[in-house]
Design a protein around this motif. Sequence first.
Motif, PDB file in Angstrom:
ATOM      1  N   GLU A 185       3.572   1.003 -15.322  1.00 36.25           N
ATOM      2  CA  GLU A 185       2.453   0.387 -14.603  1.00 36.25           C
ATOM      3  C   GLU A 185       2.930  -0.219 -13.289  1.00 36.25           C
ATOM      4  OE1 GLU A 185      -1.235  -0.932 -13.478  1.00 36.25           O
ATOM      5  OE2 GLU A 185      -0.640   0.561 -14.970  1.00 36.25           O
TER       6      GLU A 185
ATOM      7  N   THR B   3       1.311   3.258  -5.280  1.00 34.48           N
ATOM      8  CA  THR B   3       0.024   3.116  -4.595  1.00 34.48           C
ATOM      9  C   THR B   3       0.188   2.306  -3.316  1.00 34.48           C
ATOM     10  OG1 THR B   3      -1.199   3.253  -6.684  1.00 34.48           O
ATOM     11  CG2 THR B   3      -2.335   2.261  -4.804  1.00 34.48           C
ATOM     12  N   VAL B   4       0.951   1.224  -3.401  1.00 39.78           N
ATOM     13  CA  VAL B   4       1.204   0.411  -2.214  1.00 39.78           C
ATOM     14  C   VAL B   4       1.878   1.244  -1.140  1.00 39.78           C
ATOM     15  CG1 VAL B   4       2.663  -1.460  -1.322  1.00 39.78           C
ATOM     16  CG2 VAL B   4       1.266  -1.829  -3.361  1.00 39.78           C
TER      17      VAL B   4
ATOM     18  N   ARG C 231      -3.713  -5.562   0.863  1.00 39.10           N
ATOM     19  CA  ARG C 231      -3.217  -6.366  -0.257  1.00 39.10           C
ATOM     20  C   ARG C 231      -4.374  -6.925  -1.087  1.00 39.10           C
ATOM     21  NH1 ARG C 231       1.176  -7.208   3.381  1.00 39.10           N
ATOM     22  NH2 ARG C 231       0.097  -8.803   4.604  1.00 39.10           N
TER      23      ARG C 231
ATOM     24  N   LEU D 149      -5.945  -4.001  -3.171  1.00 38.24           N
ATOM     25  CA  LEU D 149      -5.088  -3.551  -4.275  1.00 38.24           C
ATOM     26  C   LEU D 149      -4.798  -4.654  -5.288  1.00 38.24           C
ATOM     27  CD1 LEU D 149      -2.489  -1.367  -2.322  1.00 38.24           C
ATOM     28  CD2 LEU D 149      -4.550  -0.626  -3.525  1.00 38.24           C
ATOM     29  N   ASP D 150      -5.364  -5.851  -5.068  1.00 39.65           N
ATOM     30  CA  ASP D 150      -5.165  -6.980  -5.981  1.00 39.65           C
ATOM     31  C   ASP D 150      -3.676  -7.255  -6.195  1.00 39.65           C
ATOM     32  OD1 ASP D 150      -5.998  -9.069  -7.581  1.00 39.65           O
ATOM     33  OD2 ASP D 150      -6.032  -7.859  -9.412  1.00 39.65           O
ATOM     34  N   VAL D 151      -2.949  -7.298  -5.092  1.00 39.99           N
ATOM     35  CA  VAL D 151      -1.515  -7.564  -5.138  1.00 39.99           C
ATOM     36  C   VAL D 151      -1.290  -9.038  -5.462  1.00 39.99           C
ATOM     37  CG1 VAL D 151       0.553  -7.688  -3.686  1.00 39.99           C
ATOM     38  CG2 VAL D 151      -0.929  -5.693  -3.590  1.00 39.99           C
TER      39      VAL D 151
ATOM     40  N   ARG E 119       4.506  -9.040 -12.685  1.00 41.93           N
ATOM     41  CA  ARG E 119       4.776  -8.407 -11.391  1.00 41.93           C
ATOM     42  C   ARG E 119       5.582  -7.116 -11.527  1.00 41.93           C
ATOM     43  NH1 ARG E 119       4.883 -12.447  -6.548  1.00 41.93           N
ATOM     44  NH2 ARG E 119       3.423 -14.003  -7.312  1.00 41.93           N
TER      45      ARG E 119
ATOM     46  N   LEU F  93       7.252  -5.655  -4.351  1.00 39.15           N
ATOM     47  CA  LEU F  93       6.440  -4.710  -3.590  1.00 39.15           C
ATOM     48  C   LEU F  93       6.740  -4.880  -2.105  1.00 39.15           C
ATOM     49  CD1 LEU F  93       3.007  -5.165  -5.420  1.00 39.15           C
ATOM     50  CD2 LEU F  93       4.708  -3.355  -5.783  1.00 39.15           C
TER      51      LEU F  93
ATOM     52  N   ARG G  43       3.461   2.581 -10.870  1.00 37.09           N
ATOM     53  CA  ARG G  43       2.176   3.100 -10.373  1.00 37.09           C
ATOM     54  C   ARG G  43       1.660   2.223  -9.238  1.00 37.09           C
ATOM     55  NH1 ARG G  43      -2.559   1.781 -10.029  1.00 37.09           N
ATOM     56  NH2 ARG G  43      -2.192  -0.152 -11.178  1.00 37.09           N
ATOM     57  N   ARG G  44       1.729   0.904  -9.427  1.00 32.87           N
ATOM     58  CA  ARG G  44       1.266  -0.003  -8.378  1.00 32.87           C
ATOM     59  C   ARG G  44       2.147   0.117  -7.141  1.00 32.87           C
ATOM     60  NH1 ARG G  44       0.116  -6.051 -10.030  1.00 32.87           N
ATOM     61  NH2 ARG G  44       2.286  -5.918 -10.705  1.00 32.87           N
TER      62      ARG G  44
END
Length: 480
Positions: free
Chosen positions: A391, A398-399, A24, A27-29, A111, A115, A394-395
């Motif tokens: 976007e 990736t997570v 986390r 990934l700059d969550v 956000r 996620l 995409r995040r």
Amino acid sequence: MPRRQMNVTGAAEAPLRAALRELRRTLDVPGGFPAAALAEAEAAAKAPRLPDEDATDIPFFTIDPPTSADLDQAMHLARREGGGYRVHYAIADVAAFVRPGGALDAEAHRRVQTLYFPDEKVPLHPRALSEGAASLLPGQSTPALLWRIDLDAEGRTLEAHVRRALVRSRTRLDYEGAQRQIDTGFAEEPLALLGDIGQLREALEVERGGISLNVPEQEIAERSGTYVLEYRAPRPADGWNAQISLLTGMAAADLMTASGTGILRTLPTAPDGAVARLRRSAQALHVEWPHHVSYAELVRSLDPREPRHAAFLQECTTLLRGAGYTAFAGGVLPVPAVHAAVAAAYTHCTAPLRRLVDRYAGELCVAAVAGQEPPEWVSAALDALPGEMAEGARRGNTVERECVDVLEAIVLRDRIGELFDAVVVDVKENDPSTGTVLLEDPAVVARIDAAGAALPLGERLRVRLVEADPGRAKVRFTPA
């Protein structure tokens, strides 16, 4: 490779937390909510915008995973006089709690979507709303967008309508419990009809050429002091429940296209090269795919409980990678205007607690039914929404991908140097010595490097594990 969310069960959870916390951070969550957003959420939870209509007399029920508290949807199913069915589908009215242009709205746009990590989730909205006042929890009167969709005896849509109303869910079910009640004949009619309507809608999906991927969920568990990975196949009730959501998304798309303003979930037809790659994967996994059988027919014939079929269904998710959102106004419809997997115009509108775009789609549909222009805050956001959602997706992807890598590395970290039976399921076109192998046991799909030698696509191979580092979220094999 994209997969469904992995779940962690049993004692396996504790040793993973450090690796997932680091993930986390890397990934700059988003972390906690800003103070201003929390203050707005707390105030809205106490005093939401209430609708004029009271529909709390309808005995709604929800079906969700047993640990979920962010309940976006509740339903009630009934037979219509003269034949056919009536679907009442209540969707959490997030706009009743979120002030356009406020701190909470700005944070939701930052956000974009909730996620999901194996050990926790990072919510789109503060829990005071997403798991509290805005959630369709049983026994709680909650503002909702209330859909009424009438179907004929074959499950075809006759009429769809949506309005604001106060609703109250009576019963909270999970998938296993709902399936058991339906299978044993103990389900009351509103739940029993889920099987009837769900199967009718599945038949219509086949008729129009749509595809639902019954992709198994992966789970990691601890047994006898070691970790194991396995697949959990979806139940029929999972698919029937999804059909109600699909039905509503298609109805919403029809309302928006008729009004001339909206935002659709679109997916172009898969290019020939992508389908050809899937045929190679089918051959590699020994999944029989005769040339006269279409992709849709093949997918419907597969059993997600069979490991090779499950692996192939995971590969099929690559055809969904072109999905996106397309906004339109002034009556000019986008091209394409359909979602290839749904085989119809479709939009996301049934999960506003967890996905930003659904709040806007709901507002567009309410305005369309009322014969009014959309609210200014909705119209002003339309042009930017597809990019924001892209976007966010995409995040989210990736997570998901990195979580899978972490969990697979955890499972294999003590087995460096061991040999495994595998199948080569993918080879890079520009570097045939690099590709992907599917292990027969455990349920792992990982990278293989053959040090300059061409990998035999579709062939069984004995492979050696040379890297399994949870800190770097990497698993790598070489030919033995």
